[in-house]
Design an enzyme around this catalytic site. Sequence first.
Site, short mmCIF file in Angstrom:
data_model
loop_
_atom_site.label_atom_id
_atom_site.label_comp_id
_atom_site.label_asym_id
_atom_site.label_seq_id
_atom_site.Cartn_x
_atom_site.Cartn_y
_atom_site.Cartn_z
CD GLU A 1 0.41 17.45 -13.88
OE1 GLU A 1 -0.60 17.00 -14.30
OE2 GLU A 1 1.43 16.85 -13.78
CB SER B 1 -15.31 -26.52 23.22
OG SER B 1 -15.82 -27.78 22.64
#
Length: 813
Positions: free
Chosen positions: A88, A494
Amino acid sequence: MILKLTNWILSTALIGTIFSILVITSGYVLLKPNLPEINLVDQNVLQIPLKVYTQDGVLIGEFGDQKRRTIAFEQIPENLKNAFLAAEDDQFFEHEGVRILAFVRALYQMIKSGEIVSGGGTITMQVVRGYLLTREQKIIRKIKEIYLAFELESFATKEDIFSLYLNTIFLGNRSYGVEAAANKYFSKSVEDLTLAESALIASSAQLPSRINPIRSPERSIVRRNWILGRMYKLGYIGRAQYLISKNEPIKLSQTDSSFEIDGRYISEIVRQQMIERFGLTVYKDGLSVFTTIDSKLQKAALASVVKNLYEYDKRHGWRKPKNFLNEIPDNIFKELQNGNLDILYSASTELDELGMEQFNISLFRDYFDSGPLIDLHASGIVIDIKPKRIIYLSDDLKLENLEWDDSYKWAKEHINIDKLGPIPQNFYDILDLGDFIHLSQINDKTYLDQVPVAETAFISSNPNTGAVKAYIGGLDFSKSNFDRVTQSFPQAGSSFKPFIYASAFASGYKASDLINDAPIIFDDSNLESVWRPENYTGKFYGLIRLREALVQSVNLVSIKLLREMGIPATQNFLSSFGFNISRLAPDLSMALGSSSFSPAEITRAYNILVNPEKGKNLYFIEKILNRNNEILFSHQALETNQETAKNIDAFPWFKTQLSDQDRPFLLLRPLTDQIASLDPRAAYITKDILREALSRGSNGRKTNILNRSDIGGKTGTTNNAISTWFSGFHNDLVSTVWIGTDDFSSLGKNEYGSSIALPTWVDFMKVALTDLPEENWDIPDGLSYVKVDSDTGQPTDKNTRNSYFELFFDDID
């Protein structure tokens, strides 16, 4: 001439320098108020994840880092430190937080493309980026990042920054920090890592979700070996170390982190509520949350949902699967057809996101990741087809055979939801080379399968307490984490009618009252056009008792009943079930369930119908323990305290406001005290009718297997079978099943609540009823049986074939 040119260059440089200083200083002054404070947090406390359990102690969820501990700089092994530096930022200990040349290159790319292409970032900038700012690729964020990097370097030592970086960086698979990653991937602490393992952990730093040893081991090896090569070039390791380590195989920990029961939907609700109430520290404080979920009922619900949803799906045929043939290079496909798996481990011509060489196997992992994945299935890509046999590449990258089976007769071509092709005779009829297929295991045998398009919601609760006992927000959390129990609001159909009838009984109607079921046209100003409602059977029954009308789910009677009662008055009654009046349809279509409610709201309403005197809010957390097993929260203690508060209502100085941490964990907004209580007599009559409805006709044929008389329920099907419902109940358990599609397309013209949702409930209740004793329902005070004439609906003293006993309020003639 040269002197003038020199002076011009110096003057321009000086002006440019002054201008740059002014711009930088002004930018810092302008942005400083919006920059977050940088604090180096002391993380020396052992971090233990949030764990979620069923009520009976079965682990169903875990969130946070597994026993992560902070590693001080002096405790960081040299190889691990050098691996991250090589990967890095090898100049980390020399620069001041920003690498100028890398930043200039990144700035040039950013100006050229209009967005951030490369980070130009240092370890300091990664610390700032990961924990202090958003990860959006925007210019203003990069500028803030630079300012904060300089600020961080001004008051923290390099050692502190590097330690913070390694302790907080995300490294894939819920691993934050190198100690968590070492534990996750190798079941080791960082001091026990080999050189190769240290480089492998560092390989996940840039793209942890895509390049990590579990998801993509081949990419991780390539990246690891590149890091080892960098370490060798930088002088961190010798040549022998490099050569030995680059050939070291990956040996990952085999620890299984799966859970015995799938409770991911309810666990996700717990996670969100815990963060809302206690903050992000719940990820590391070692809290144990015991939900109200019953593990036996959760298992039964899961099994029932899977069984019935797949049976429904097969009724509607075989859908053409996704195909990868055009994406797989021809030479690789031909080698696989020849049985050469070594081609997968050859170098690919395509580079990965970091611009590094990758193997062909990584391409195939991408194919599998981009296909529709589901935990219930393995997957594969069809490599070769014969009439009675296929060869496929499995998701664990092996070549497997699958033989034709007569059970595949279900796989008729799906032309549309209501039309299928002929019965297939062999694999040629249903598969092509490159098809992405799903496979299921039944009795240790592999079968071709497909993922249902239809989705589901299932929730059970105890109507006496409101405790949620089973919870499924969809077929598979990995397929979709959208929670259909609380986040979806389909029309109720319903299944809503019982509340209309209960309201009628509460307002003076009797179950024996007659209403004429005959064609009618409504010209309602709230409706868009003239309305000619019909019964789902297409028949009309003439004069019909309210009991029979609800048993038969007669649409026109529900509509006429609502019209007689009046919409505003009925809405007021319906609020007794927890329904918000503003969300109830303002017209007569409300009688048919045109209002939209979540399955959780429907379940709460049925809870109140089953037990109107003790109707409770739905809650899902029973207790919370800290890492020392001390009780932080108890729903039972909360209930006791609230009951005590009611008993001392005459002494207002004893009342205290509930603190935020003492509130119950509710699934829905709480019922208000202003809601009128439902007459228990009206509720009982409605329950009794629903008990009869469940024992008759097609419903009775499906429920006979339960052999119980103490259960009831109601199906529901909306127009075009877009949603199907069933809500069923025992006095101690209410359950709601919803099955439909997320795009609200039809489930098929021959599909109903009775064909999909009801069978799901029945299979669940086969298990649930084993722990629910059969009981006689106690008739509430003020309600009696009266002999009536079924033709007139009026009381009678005659004993005829037309007489039967009906429930009447004692104070009604």
